[in-house]
Structures are given as structure tokens and as C-alpha cells.
Enzyme design. Structure first.
Site, PDB file in Angstrom:
ATOM      1  N   LYS A 141       0.856  -1.207   0.000  1.00 38.31           N
ATOM      2  CA  LYS A 141       0.000   0.000   0.000  1.00 38.31           C
ATOM      3  C   LYS A 141       0.872   1.230   0.000  1.00 38.31           C
ATOM      4  O   LYS A 141       2.039   1.172   0.414  1.00 38.31           O
ATOM      5  CB  LYS A 141      -0.951  -0.004   1.199  1.00 38.31           C
ATOM      6  CG  LYS A 141      -0.292  -0.258   2.562  1.00 38.31           C
ATOM      7  CD  LYS A 141       0.294   0.940   3.176  1.00 38.31           C
ATOM      8  CE  LYS A 141       1.427   0.622   4.122  1.00 38.31           C
ATOM      9  NZ  LYS A 141       2.263   1.791   4.400  1.00 38.31           N
ATOM     10  N   GLU A 179       1.124  -2.369  14.178  1.00 37.41           N
ATOM     11  CA  GLU A 179       1.595  -1.003  13.912  1.00 37.41           C
ATOM     12  C   GLU A 179       2.010  -0.324  15.216  1.00 37.41           C
ATOM     13  O   GLU A 179       2.979   0.415  15.252  1.00 37.41           O
ATOM     14  CB  GLU A 179       0.465  -0.181  13.292  1.00 37.41           C
ATOM     15  CG  GLU A 179       0.185  -0.492  11.846  1.00 37.41           C
ATOM     16  CD  GLU A 179       1.158   0.263  10.953  1.00 37.41           C
ATOM     17  OE1 GLU A 179       2.010  -0.414  10.355  1.00 37.41           O
ATOM     18  OE2 GLU A 179       1.074   1.486  10.878  1.00 37.41           O
ATOM     19  N   ASP A 193      -2.570   2.736   7.610  1.00 40.51           N
ATOM     20  CA  ASP A 193      -1.819   1.708   6.882  1.00 40.51           C
ATOM     21  C   ASP A 193      -2.483   0.337   6.999  1.00 40.51           C
ATOM     22  O   ASP A 193      -2.672  -0.361   5.996  1.00 40.51           O
ATOM     23  CB  ASP A 193      -0.372   1.642   7.402  1.00 40.51           C
ATOM     24  CG  ASP A 193       0.407   2.890   7.019  1.00 40.51           C
ATOM     25  OD1 ASP A 193       0.180   3.398   5.916  1.00 40.51           O
ATOM     26  OD2 ASP A 193       1.217   3.363   7.827  1.00 40.51           O
TER      27      ASP A 193
HETATM   28  C1  MEV Z   1       3.272   5.964   8.043  1.00 41.44           C
HETATM   29  O1  MEV Z   1       3.113   5.020   6.993  1.00 41.44           O
HETATM   30  C2  MEV Z   1       2.217   7.027   7.950  1.00 41.44           C
HETATM   31  C3  MEV Z   1       2.275   8.096   9.045  1.00 41.44           C
HETATM   32  O2  MEV Z   1       1.257   9.047   8.742  1.00 41.44           O
HETATM   33  C4  MEV Z   1       2.064   7.511  10.400  1.00 41.44           C
HETATM   34  C5  MEV Z   1       0.629   7.025  10.629  1.00 41.44           C
HETATM   35  O3  MEV Z   1      -0.287   7.404   9.912  1.00 41.44           O
HETATM   36  O4  MEV Z   1       0.441   6.262  11.596  1.00 41.44           O
HETATM   37  C6  MEV Z   1       3.606   8.830   9.021  1.00 41.44           C
END
Ligand code: MEV
Length: 344
Positions: free
Chosen positions: A13, A141, A152
Site C-alpha cells: 500500500k 503497527e 496503513d
Molecule cells: C506511516 O506510513 C504514515 C504516518 O502518517 C504515520 C501514521 O499514519 O500512523 C507517518
């Protein structure tokens, strides 16, 4: 417990817009990619079951009878709770991992066993099962970066193209089949540290950083609007708008302090080929995306990929809007995936 081969895949993704801002309650747009990670569980007449995770080079075998003996009542509470230290010990015993096993392998196998015992007994997943997978992925996560927004895990679970804000998810109706390059700069970074860095910058310069986050939110909303308009017959002008949004967001992300020289290099190299790129995810290295507009000749795409590879980056050409986590039948798999699963 398991009588047939079980094949499961999850999409890669990317976040199109809204990374970091989403941690502060703003909108993010995320899409699942047609690049998938597979796992296979294969029972044998010997009474063993093999787990193969080809993308991270893991192969393990267990006695099905031992798995059946496990007391899994703790998994039947219908919700996601962190396993107790005793449960982790029990799983470690069943997993039978050697002492010199790498930490990532150990964690991947234990996480798999825990999930397997709770949901993988089914051959089809309901919406509730997917919600449980999503909650578990969110817990994963949390281990990695403490305070994730949840975007994500949501997009990997549900697939497609999602708008995400403070846990509220909606799917973009008929998103265009955009082609992109996904480039991994291979520069390691800590999402946790980068998210903390943005928070600190926001606390230190609220008058400067808050408007940046608001502007990123507006970029996500504008991108959502344009993608909605693009429908089945996208026009070149709409791609030009998407490119402008990419450029503006990349500059904002640099101003938030999550850029990196490798990402600047990625943007410059693709710019030299007339293409627009931004970092995706946490930044500080990691991955970037490049929009491939229609009408681009394949030799030009190949030349761009070659130029990125020459910088030491890994580069994949792919499209957005793939299905989320899925169960497959062995016969439906493409021969390259079968070879990867058999090759370990
Ligand atoms: C990380 O892939 C994306 C961020 O926005 C962190 C999050 O959304 O948890 C940096």
C-alpha cells in the site's frame, strides 16, 4: 484443524496524500497496490503443517497434533487484546524457534501463529473477520511506532482506495487505475522518530506547522475530488493537477522535516524524465511514489526505472486499487507466485 493448502495474500500500500497530517486528525488518501505478499500453509500426510513466508524467506513446520492440543480459549474473547507473557511463552514453545533465530523472523512467526489460531481456521472471511484482522494489524503497527493513525493497516485489510480520518474510513467510488512507480530508497528510518519529530515541530512552531497540516488536508481533499472526477476516462489536465498536488505536498513534507536527500534525489531523477514524485509513508528515506501519466512510452518508463536503479534504489511499476487481504485457491495463483512459494 487444517486439511487443505491455505494461501493468503495482502497488498502492498501507499499513502497518496496525508501522511503525518493524518496523525493530527487530518484526511489521508491511501491505496492498495497490485504488489502482494503471500503466505502458504500446507498440511502433509506426515501430520506436519508447513508455513512459508517467501517475501521474508521464512519456512517453518509444526505438528498439527501439537497445535490442536493448544488451549486457545484465550483467543475466543472476540476482541483484540495483547497476549499475556504466559501466552507468548506458550506460543514460543509451540513455534519451537531456534535460539539463533533473527528477531524479525521470531516476531513474524509468533504473530502468524497467534493470528492463525484465532481466525485462520476459516476458509472464508466475513466482514467481522476482516475487522479482527484490521485490529490485529493495528496492534502490530503500535509495536512498530507507538501511536499509529490506523491508515496503513486499514488499506492493507480493505484494499481499494480509501479516505481515512480519525478512524473513519470511506472507499473512493471507482478510482481511476493510476499507474505508478514505487521506489524504495533503502534508507532505513524510524516511523516512530519521524512522527515524534513532526509533533515536536508542531509544538515548537504552531503558527507555522499547523497551516502546513491544514494545507496537506486540503491537498488530500482536492486529490479525492479529482480522482472522483477522473472516473473511467481520465483527461490529461487531471493528471497535471495530480502532479501539482504531488509537488506541493512533497515541499510541505520537507518543511515538516521528514524529507531526506535520497528522496530529493528520487524527485530530481524522475523530474529529469518529466515525472513528479513525493515520499510516501513516514519519509526520512523509505519509499517514494511517481505518477505515470497516460501516453508515456514504455522505453521512457524503463529509462526512468533504470535511472532510479542506478542510484541504488529498488523500483517497481504497479497500479493502484488492489483487493485487500485475501484467501486464494492454489490453482488461482500465478506461476511466479507458486515458484516463489515452492522455492524456499
Ligand atoms: C506511516 O506510513 C504514515 C504516518 O502518517 C504515520 C501514521 O499514519 O500512523 C507517518
Amino acid at each position: 484443524m487444517l486439511s487443505e493448502v491455505l494461501l493468503v495474500s495482502a497488498p502492498g500500500k501507499v499513502i497518496l496524500h496525508g501522511e503525518h497530517a493524518v496523525v493530527h486528525g487530518k484526511v489521508a488518501l491511501a491505496v492498495a497496490l497490485n504488489l502482494r505478499t503471500f503466505l502458504r500453509l500446507q498440511p502433509h500426510s506426515s501430520g506436519k503443517v508447513d508455513l512459508t513466508l517467501p517475501n521474508i524467506g521464512i519456512k517453518r513446520a509444526w505438528d498439527v497434533a501439537r497445535l490442536q492440543l493448544l488451549d486457545t480459549s484465550f483467543l475466543e474473547q472476540g476482541d483484540v487484546t495483547a497476549p499475556t507473557p504466559e501466552q507468548v511463552e506458550k506460543l514460543k514453545e509451540v513455534a519451537g524457534l531456534p535460539d539463533d533465530c533473527a528477531v524479525t523472523e521470531r516476531l513474524a512467526v509468533l504473530a502468524f501463529l497467534y493470528l492463525y489460531l484465532s481466525i485462520f481456521r476459516k476458509q472464508r472471511w466475513t466482514k467481522e473477520d476482516l475487522e479482527l484482522i484490521n485490529k490485529w494489524a493495528f496492534q502490530g503497527e503500535r509495536v512498530i511506532h507507538g501511536n499509529p493513525s490506523g491508515v496503513d493497516n486499514a488499506v492493507s485489510t480493505w484494499g481499494g482506495a480509501l479516505r481515512y480520518q480519525q478512524g473513519k474510513i470511506s472507499s473512493l467510488k471507482r478510482p481511476p487505475a493510476l499507474q505508478i512507480l514505487l521506489t524504495n530508497t533503502k534508507v532505513p528510518r524510524s516511523t516512530k522518530a519521524l512522527v515524534a519529530g513532526v509533533r515536536n515541530r508542531l509544538l515548537k512552531f504552531p503558527e507555522i506547522v499547523a497551516p502546513l497540516l491544514t494545507s496537506i488536508d486540503a491537498i488530500s481533499l482536492e486529490c479525492e475530488r479529482v480522482l472522483g472526477e477522473m472516473g473511467e476516462a481520465p483527461a490529461l489536465e487531471q493528471y497535471v493537477v495530480l502532479e501539482e498536488l504531488i509537488d506541493m505536498n512533497q515541499h510541505h513534507l520537507n518543511a515538516l522535516g521528514v524529507g531526506h536527500i535520497s528522496l530529493d534525489q528520487l524527485c530530481q531523477v524522475t523530474r529529469a524524465h518529466g515525472l513528479h514524485s513525493k515520499l510516501t509513508g513516514a519519509g526520512g528515506g523509505g519509499c517514494g511514489i511517481t505518477l505515470l501519466k497516460p501516453g508515456l512510452e514504455q522505453p521512457e518508463v524503463e529509462a526512468t526505472k533504470q535511472a532510479l536503479t542506478s542510484c541504488g534504489f529498488d523500483c517497481w511499476e504497479t497500479s493502484i486499487g488492489a483487493p485487500g487481504v485475501s484467501i486464494h485457491s492454489a490453482t488461482s495463483l500465478d506461476s511466479r507466485v507458486r515458484q516463489a512459494l515452492d522455492g524456499l
